[in-house]
Scaffold this active site. Sequence first.
Site, short mmCIF file in Angstrom:
data_model
loop_
_atom_site.label_atom_id
_atom_site.label_comp_id
_atom_site.label_asym_id
_atom_site.label_seq_id
_atom_site.Cartn_x
_atom_site.Cartn_y
_atom_site.Cartn_z
N ASP A 244 0.85 -1.20 0.00
CA ASP A 244 0.00 0.00 0.00
C ASP A 244 0.88 1.25 0.00
OD1 ASP A 244 -2.39 -1.41 0.17
OD2 ASP A 244 -2.58 -1.20 2.34
N MET A 245 0.30 2.37 -0.39
CA MET A 245 1.06 3.63 -0.33
C MET A 245 0.53 4.47 0.83
SD MET A 245 3.61 5.12 -1.52
CE MET A 245 4.00 4.41 -3.12
N GLN B 263 -0.74 7.29 -6.03
CA GLN B 263 -1.84 8.18 -5.64
C GLN B 263 -1.97 9.33 -6.64
OE1 GLN B 263 0.40 8.73 -2.16
NE2 GLN B 263 -1.00 7.64 -0.79
N ARG C 197 -1.54 -0.31 -8.50
CA ARG C 197 -2.94 0.03 -8.14
C ARG C 197 -3.02 1.55 -8.14
NH1 ARG C 197 -3.84 -0.80 -2.20
NH2 ARG C 197 -4.24 -2.98 -2.63
N GLY D 284 -5.88 8.78 -3.33
CA GLY D 284 -5.00 9.18 -2.23
C GLY D 284 -5.82 9.52 -0.99
N THR E 135 -11.18 2.53 -7.02
CA THR E 135 -12.02 3.71 -6.82
C THR E 135 -13.47 3.28 -6.69
OG1 THR E 135 -12.71 5.82 -7.79
CG2 THR E 135 -12.25 4.05 -9.35
N HIS E 136 -14.26 4.11 -5.99
CA HIS E 136 -15.71 3.90 -5.94
C HIS E 136 -16.42 4.97 -6.75
CE1 HIS E 136 -13.71 2.95 -2.09
NE2 HIS E 136 -14.27 1.79 -2.28
N ARG F 172 -11.52 6.27 6.46
CA ARG F 172 -12.79 6.01 5.76
C ARG F 172 -13.83 7.06 6.14
NH1 ARG F 172 -9.26 3.10 4.21
NH2 ARG F 172 -9.13 4.92 2.89
C1 LIG Z 1 -8.90 -1.11 -2.97
C2 LIG Z 1 -8.43 0.22 -2.48
C3 LIG Z 1 -7.14 0.34 -1.98
C4 LIG Z 1 -6.68 1.57 -1.55
N1 LIG Z 1 -5.37 1.72 -1.18
C5 LIG Z 1 -4.90 2.95 -0.88
C6 LIG Z 1 -3.51 3.16 -0.63
O1 LIG Z 1 -2.70 2.24 -0.65
N2 LIG Z 1 -3.11 4.42 -0.34
C7 LIG Z 1 -3.98 5.49 -0.32
O2 LIG Z 1 -3.55 6.62 -0.09
N3 LIG Z 1 -5.29 5.30 -0.55
C8 LIG Z 1 -5.77 4.07 -0.83
N4 LIG Z 1 -7.11 3.91 -1.08
C9 LIG Z 1 -8.05 5.01 -0.78
C10 LIG Z 1 -8.16 6.01 -1.92
O3 LIG Z 1 -7.00 6.76 -2.02
C11 LIG Z 1 -9.36 6.95 -1.70
O4 LIG Z 1 -9.17 7.67 -0.52
C12 LIG Z 1 -10.72 6.25 -1.63
O5 LIG Z 1 -10.80 5.21 -2.54
C13 LIG Z 1 -11.85 7.26 -1.91
O6 LIG Z 1 -11.71 7.74 -3.21
P1 LIG Z 1 -12.65 7.29 -4.45
O7 LIG Z 1 -11.74 6.97 -5.59
O8 LIG Z 1 -13.53 6.20 -4.04
O9 LIG Z 1 -13.41 8.60 -4.89
P2 LIG Z 1 -14.25 9.72 -4.05
O10 LIG Z 1 -14.43 10.84 -5.02
O11 LIG Z 1 -13.61 9.98 -2.77
O12 LIG Z 1 -15.59 8.98 -3.82
C14 LIG Z 1 -16.48 8.62 -4.86
C15 LIG Z 1 -17.73 8.00 -4.26
O13 LIG Z 1 -17.37 6.77 -3.64
C16 LIG Z 1 -18.08 6.58 -2.44
N5 LIG Z 1 -17.11 6.57 -1.32
C17 LIG Z 1 -15.80 6.88 -1.35
N6 LIG Z 1 -15.22 6.71 -0.15
C18 LIG Z 1 -16.21 6.30 0.68
C19 LIG Z 1 -16.25 5.95 2.05
N7 LIG Z 1 -15.17 5.99 2.83
N8 LIG Z 1 -17.45 5.56 2.58
C20 LIG Z 1 -18.55 5.49 1.81
N9 LIG Z 1 -18.57 5.80 0.50
C21 LIG Z 1 -17.42 6.20 -0.06
C22 LIG Z 1 -19.05 7.72 -2.33
O14 LIG Z 1 -20.24 7.32 -2.95
C23 LIG Z 1 -18.35 8.81 -3.13
O15 LIG Z 1 -19.24 9.77 -3.62
C24 LIG Z 1 -7.56 2.70 -1.55
C25 LIG Z 1 -8.85 2.57 -2.07
C26 LIG Z 1 -9.28 1.36 -2.55
C27 LIG Z 1 -10.65 1.28 -3.13
#
Ligand SMILES: Cc1cc2nc3c(=O)[nH]c(=O)nc-3n(C[C@H](O)[C@H](O)[C@H](O)COP(=O)(O)OP(=O)(O)OC[C@H]3O[C@@H](n4cnc5c(N)ncnc54)[C@H](O)[C@@H]3O)c2cc1C
Length: 304
Positions: free
Chosen positions: A130-131, A159, A180, A184, A222-223, A285
């Site tokens: 992970d980062m 990121q 991945r 971030g 990403t979500h 989260r």
């Molecule tokens: C498999 C995976 C591994 C990851 N590994 C790392 C890592 O190694 N280092 C790092 O810095 N980050 C990591 N992350 C976290 C990432 O950087 C983001 O902070 C996180 O994924 C939220 O960004 P998003 O792309 O979902 O978009 P956003 O624009 O933040 O969210 C888009 C939509 O997704 C949903 N959503 C997002 N987050 C949440 C939440 N917490 N609870 C409920 N709904 C939510 C909401 O519907 C939101 O409107 C990881 C994420 C995933 C999915």
Amino acid sequence: MVRSTLLKLSENKKFARWVTSNQTTRKMSHRFVAGEALEEAIAAARVCNDRGMSVSLDYLGENVATAADAQRARDAYLEVFDRIAAEKLDANVSCKLTQLGLDMSAEFCEGQLLSIVERAASYGNFLRADMEGSLYTARTIDVVKRVRSQSPAIGTVIQAYLYRSEKDIQDLLSIGCRIRLVKGAYKEPQQIAFPRKKDVDANYVKLMQLLLPSGIYHALATHDPNMIDATTRFAAERGISKDKFEFQMLYGIRTDLQSRLVREGYRVRVYIPFGQDWFPYFMRRLAERPANLIFFAQNLLRRG
Ligand SMILES: Cc1cc2nc3c(=O)[nH]c(=O)nc-3n(C[C@H](O)[C@H](O)[C@H](O)COP(=O)(O)OP(=O)(O)OC[C@H]3O[C@@H](n4cnc5c(N)ncnc54)[C@H](O)[C@@H]3O)c2cc1C
């Protein structure tokens, strides 16, 4: 503002002790964490596998204080790989290098990581480093590259919010490293990271377009439906088939979207965290989505 406060609190040891010892908050952590024991993570992994998704197991922990703690984490990961194989799960592993002693020394961390990656390789499996926050970006990439030169069963995370990421991707692609891509999750100053969401999103799409045509199996984590649509559109335009990359999402988040992507024939991997050290993960989260904080506060008031 809310995000900054929560990310700051995620580093507060006193608050961590209160949250993790409170029965209500422990129960609420199950929204994002499979449980404290490996058995619970394995059960969650099986459910995902049965739904057509692979998983990545993360034994929670970061910034360990002693070499003994780092060695315990290494042993836990060796056991995770053994159990994945014994249980025949479609699963790999994610871990943070500060859990393996990166704060103590890069050499120590590298030795620990290599032993885990060799175990992964012995099963034909894979580990993703992970980062973490930007203090660790260069060191994480260096350690991953050194370990990878000895055993290729390792990849890492980039990121999109960091300005440096395009260069890091080019560097990692030149050695064939699996990446991945995430937006971030840490609090970073605007000298090194895009402060505005729209710029982070634009950079995410730009970096995705660098990764997908590389011929290496990458993960888009990403979500965000806009990022996902941009990825599926780009892949279709370039004739990149659905088995050449995977989407990744976090346990407990947007399970509807996870299932939809599986139905559409995409590969989906769910990141399943487990373990007792869930506080910083949980806080990140909450920080990502203010609505989570409201849900958390309502539960606390109701149960309090
Ligand atoms: C498999 C995976 C591994 C990851 N590994 C790392 C890592 O190694 N280092 C790092 O810095 N980050 C990591 N992350 C976290 C990432 O950087 C983001 O902070 C996180 O994924 C939220 O960004 P998003 O792309 O979902 O978009 P956003 O624009 O933040 O969210 C888009 C939509 O997704 C949903 N959503 C997002 N987050 C949440 C939440 N917490 N609870 C409920 N709904 C939510 C909401 O519907 C939101 O409107 C990881 C994420 C995933 C999915």
